[in-house]
Enzyme design. Structure first.
Site, PDB file in Angstrom:
ATOM      1  N   ARG A   1       4.968  16.832  -1.972  1.00 17.14           N
ATOM      2  CA  ARG A   1       4.950  15.561  -2.722  1.00 17.14           C
ATOM      3  C   ARG A   1       5.711  15.734  -4.028  1.00 17.14           C
ATOM      4  NH1 ARG A   1       0.262  11.702  -0.887  1.00 17.14           N
ATOM      5  NH2 ARG A   1       1.650  11.064   0.764  1.00 17.14           N
TER       6      ARG A   1
ATOM      7  N   GLN B   1      10.793  12.525  -1.359  1.00 20.86           N
ATOM      8  CA  GLN B   1      10.311  11.166  -1.030  1.00 20.86           C
ATOM      9  C   GLN B   1      11.047  10.554   0.155  1.00 20.86           C
ATOM     10  OE1 GLN B   1      10.100   8.670  -4.481  1.00 20.86           O
ATOM     11  NE2 GLN B   1       8.316   9.743  -5.281  1.00 20.86           N
TER      12      GLN B   1
ATOM     13  N   ASP C   1       9.339  11.486   3.286  1.00 16.53           N
ATOM     14  CA  ASP C   1       7.881  11.356   3.249  1.00 16.53           C
ATOM     15  C   ASP C   1       7.397  10.350   4.304  1.00 16.53           C
ATOM     16  OD1 ASP C   1       5.221  11.165   2.690  1.00 16.53           O
ATOM     17  OD2 ASP C   1       5.449  10.814   0.539  1.00 16.53           O
TER      18      ASP C   1
ATOM     19  N   SER D   1       3.888   8.761   3.916  1.00 15.81           N
ATOM     20  CA  SER D   1       3.826   7.550   3.087  1.00 15.81           C
ATOM     21  C   SER D   1       4.405   6.343   3.812  1.00 15.81           C
ATOM     22  CB  SER D   1       4.590   7.751   1.772  1.00 15.81           C
ATOM     23  OG  SER D   1       3.885   8.615   0.939  1.00 15.81           O
TER      24      SER D   1
ATOM     25  N   TYR E   1      -2.837  14.795  -4.794  1.00 12.81           N
ATOM     26  CA  TYR E   1      -3.796  14.450  -3.741  1.00 12.81           C
ATOM     27  C   TYR E   1      -5.228  14.482  -4.277  1.00 12.81           C
ATOM     28  CZ  TYR E   1      -0.372  15.061   0.004  1.00 12.81           C
ATOM     29  OH  TYR E   1       0.691  14.927   0.843  1.00 12.81           O
TER      30      TYR E   1
HETATM   31  P1  NAI Z   1      -4.291  10.205   1.350  1.00 11.99           P
HETATM   32  O1  NAI Z   1      -3.905   9.449   2.571  1.00 11.99           O
HETATM   33  O2  NAI Z   1      -4.447  11.674   1.423  1.00 11.99           O
HETATM   34  O3  NAI Z   1      -5.686   9.574   0.803  1.00 11.99           O
HETATM   35  C1  NAI Z   1      -5.860   8.188   0.672  1.00 11.99           C
HETATM   36  C2  NAI Z   1      -6.664   7.896  -0.577  1.00 11.99           C
HETATM   37  O4  NAI Z   1      -8.026   8.280  -0.407  1.00 11.99           O
HETATM   38  C3  NAI Z   1      -6.174   8.641  -1.817  1.00 11.99           C
HETATM   39  O5  NAI Z   1      -5.790   7.706  -2.807  1.00 11.99           O
HETATM   40  C4  NAI Z   1      -7.396   9.450  -2.241  1.00 11.99           C
HETATM   41  O6  NAI Z   1      -7.505   9.567  -3.657  1.00 11.99           O
HETATM   42  C5  NAI Z   1      -8.530   8.635  -1.664  1.00 11.99           C
HETATM   43  N1  NAI Z   1      -9.818   9.317  -1.540  1.00 11.99           N
HETATM   44  C6  NAI Z   1     -10.107  10.589  -1.159  1.00 11.99           C
HETATM   45  N2  NAI Z   1     -11.448  10.815  -1.199  1.00 11.99           N
HETATM   46  C7  NAI Z   1     -12.031   9.647  -1.601  1.00 11.99           C
HETATM   47  C8  NAI Z   1     -13.376   9.239  -1.822  1.00 11.99           C
HETATM   48  N3  NAI Z   1     -14.399  10.073  -1.669  1.00 11.99           N
HETATM   49  N4  NAI Z   1     -13.583   7.954  -2.237  1.00 11.99           N
HETATM   50  C9  NAI Z   1     -12.557   7.093  -2.426  1.00 11.99           C
HETATM   51  N5  NAI Z   1     -11.266   7.429  -2.226  1.00 11.99           N
HETATM   52  C10 NAI Z   1     -11.003   8.695  -1.829  1.00 11.99           C
HETATM   53  O7  NAI Z   1      -3.323   9.925   0.135  1.00 11.99           O
HETATM   54  P2  NAI Z   1      -1.961   9.139   0.068  1.00 11.99           P
HETATM   55  O8  NAI Z   1      -2.246   7.694   0.194  1.00 11.99           O
HETATM   56  O9  NAI Z   1      -0.998   9.722   1.018  1.00 11.99           O
HETATM   57  O10 NAI Z   1      -1.458   9.458  -1.401  1.00 11.99           O
HETATM   58  C11 NAI Z   1      -2.293   9.430  -2.517  1.00 11.99           C
HETATM   59  C12 NAI Z   1      -1.445   9.346  -3.771  1.00 11.99           C
HETATM   60  O11 NAI Z   1      -0.494  10.411  -3.833  1.00 11.99           O
HETATM   61  C13 NAI Z   1      -0.566   8.117  -3.851  1.00 11.99           C
HETATM   62  O12 NAI Z   1      -1.201   6.971  -4.235  1.00 11.99           O
HETATM   63  C14 NAI Z   1       0.453   8.556  -4.872  1.00 11.99           C
HETATM   64  O13 NAI Z   1      -0.032   8.415  -6.170  1.00 11.99           O
HETATM   65  C15 NAI Z   1       0.637   9.996  -4.559  1.00 11.99           C
HETATM   66  N6  NAI Z   1       1.868  10.174  -3.795  1.00 11.99           N
HETATM   67  C16 NAI Z   1       2.895  10.866  -4.369  1.00 11.99           C
HETATM   68  C17 NAI Z   1       4.099  11.034  -3.682  1.00 11.99           C
HETATM   69  C18 NAI Z   1       5.210  11.802  -4.297  1.00 11.99           C
HETATM   70  O14 NAI Z   1       5.145  12.165  -5.428  1.00 11.99           O
HETATM   71  N7  NAI Z   1       6.251  12.063  -3.541  1.00 11.99           N
HETATM   72  C19 NAI Z   1       4.306  10.485  -2.345  1.00 11.99           C
HETATM   73  C20 NAI Z   1       3.153   9.770  -1.829  1.00 11.99           C
HETATM   74  C21 NAI Z   1       1.990   9.654  -2.541  1.00 11.99           C
END
Ligand code: NAI
Length: 379
Positions: free
Chosen positions: A123, A128, A131, A134, A228
């Protein structure tokens, strides 16, 4: 020229395809000759004739794999039989969460296949463009809101008519990552009143910017690495379940997308909480494939419990196969741009993105945690 084969998905529920015809010119520019397995794009809205028109050839199996197939692309991880039939020493690009596919990883290693998994893309900004987690999560989030709207026996927007006023549906999104944010945006576009929760505090700003209300539970979550979420303690999850119970009881639709990479999905909704929901309410559990966020979820099934419908929706991107394939195909061609130089596959890449995504190469498991896990199990 190096030959690339686009494999047809063998799982009947999978409708996506790894490469769409629009990306064939990009692959041609890289020096790749593309063979598409017969019917590979059909369920995504791309018949064989469209690939042929765009310059690819189409062949059935095993002919498609006959002649020096160097690069193989697909969406889902191969199963053991499929992995065993892939040409030795080829390069495979697909989703493959190694921790839950150790026997398949063993097969790929033994066949000398070099495997790049989208599940391991780092990440970082540079990664990206590859990715696929995503890109596919965005498609899933959109589809989760559409599915909730379809299954709910009421309309999403507020409606003022001469016959009376219908209030907007209340949608609660748990987990506001890529999928969750897209679900929020879509439910808002449909006119629902949306609230959301995530353990990453930075998600609150993103939820608000989409017109959602962030439910602040005032809980201190353990921080994860690399953007994450981390797995939380049982005590934390118990408290979280208690605190969100009233919001869930008050919601018409709950969309759950909470995940922790490489771990089972956190349990956020107990059967007892489901029983407090109004009959006719819906839970769409996007985390169903990794165990589900709701205790009653069964992946790929719809369970009716005391009038509440729980949809185990672990593969929603496949429900919008044309859009999801277009995004995935772009991720695949971006990865190929890193991997193919002067028409040849780079065998010992020094690129940080490729190195992170590599599961097997040269008859060895290259992904350290997977190698450790395999050494710890009797193969
Ligand atoms: P994911 O699919 O692994 O998880 C989905 C969501 O579940 C996350 O937002 C996580 O915080 C949440 N979660 C985990 N345990 C939980 C709990 N007990 N209660 C409520 N929520 C909980 O994550 P995803 O969607 O793939 O990415 C998360 C974040 O990572 C994105 O929103 C973004 O900020 C960042 N990201 C960064 C990237 C980069 O820098 N290239 C690319 C994609 C994402």
């Amino acid at each position: 020229m190096t030959r690339l084969v686009v494999l047809k998905e063998i799982d009947p529920v999978e409708r996506r395809v790894a490469v769409v015809p629009a990306d064939l010119p990009r692959l041609d520019d890289l020096g790749l000759e593309v063979v598409v397995e017969r019917g590979a794009g059909e369920s995504a809205g791309h018949p064989d004739s469209e690939y042929e028109l765009a310059g690819a050839s189409v062949a059935p199996l095993p002919e498609a794999l006959d002649k020096a197939a160097a690069v193989l692309v697909k969406v889902r991880p191969p199963n053991e039989a499929e992995a065993g039939a892939l040409p030795q020493h080829a390069t495979l690009i697909c989703f493959l969460p190694p921790a839950t596919n150790l026997p398949v990883v063993g097969k790929l290693r033994d066949r000398g296949i070099t495997t790049y998994s989208f599940d391991l893309a780092p990440r970082i900004s540079r990664a990206q463009s590859v990715d696929a987690l995503s890109s596919q999560a965005s498609a899933s989030g959109y589809e989760a809101a559409i599915l909730a709207a379809r299954r709910l026996g009421q309309m999403m927007p507020m409606l003022m008519t001469a016959a009376g006023t219908i209030p907007p549906a209340k949608v609660f999104v748990m987990g506001a990552g890529v999928a969750g944010l897209q679900a929020i945006a879509t439910a808002r576009r449909l006119g629902a009143s949306v609230s959301a929760f995530d353990i990453r505090p930075e998600a609150s700003e993103e939820v608000r910017s989409l017109g959602g209300r962030f439910v602040d539970l005032a809980l201190e979550a353990t921080r994860g690495a690399g953007g994450y979420a981390a797995e939380q303690s049982e005590e934390f999850l118990r408290k979280q379940q208690e605190l969100v119970a009233t919001t869930i009881a008050d919601s018409d639709a709950v969309i759950t997308t909470a995940a922790v990479p490489g771990r089972p999905a956190p349990r956020l909704i107990s059967a007892a909480t489901v029983e407090t929901m109004k009959p006719g309410s819906v839970i769409v559990d996007v985390a169903a494939a990794s165990g589900g966020n709701c205790e009653l979820t069964r992946d790929g099934e719809e369970v009716l419990h005391q009038g509440v419908l729980i949809v185990g929706a672990g593969n929603l991107a496949s429900e919008v196969p044309k859009s999801a394939s277009a995004l995935y195909s772009r991720n695949v061609s971006n990865l190929l741009a890193l991997l193919v130089k002067d028409g040849r596959v780079v065998t010992q890449p020094e690129d940080e993105v490729l190195m992170s995504m590599c599961v097997t190469a040269g008859g060895q498991v290259r992904h350290e945690p997977t190698r450790a896990a395999m050494e710890g199990t009797a193969e």
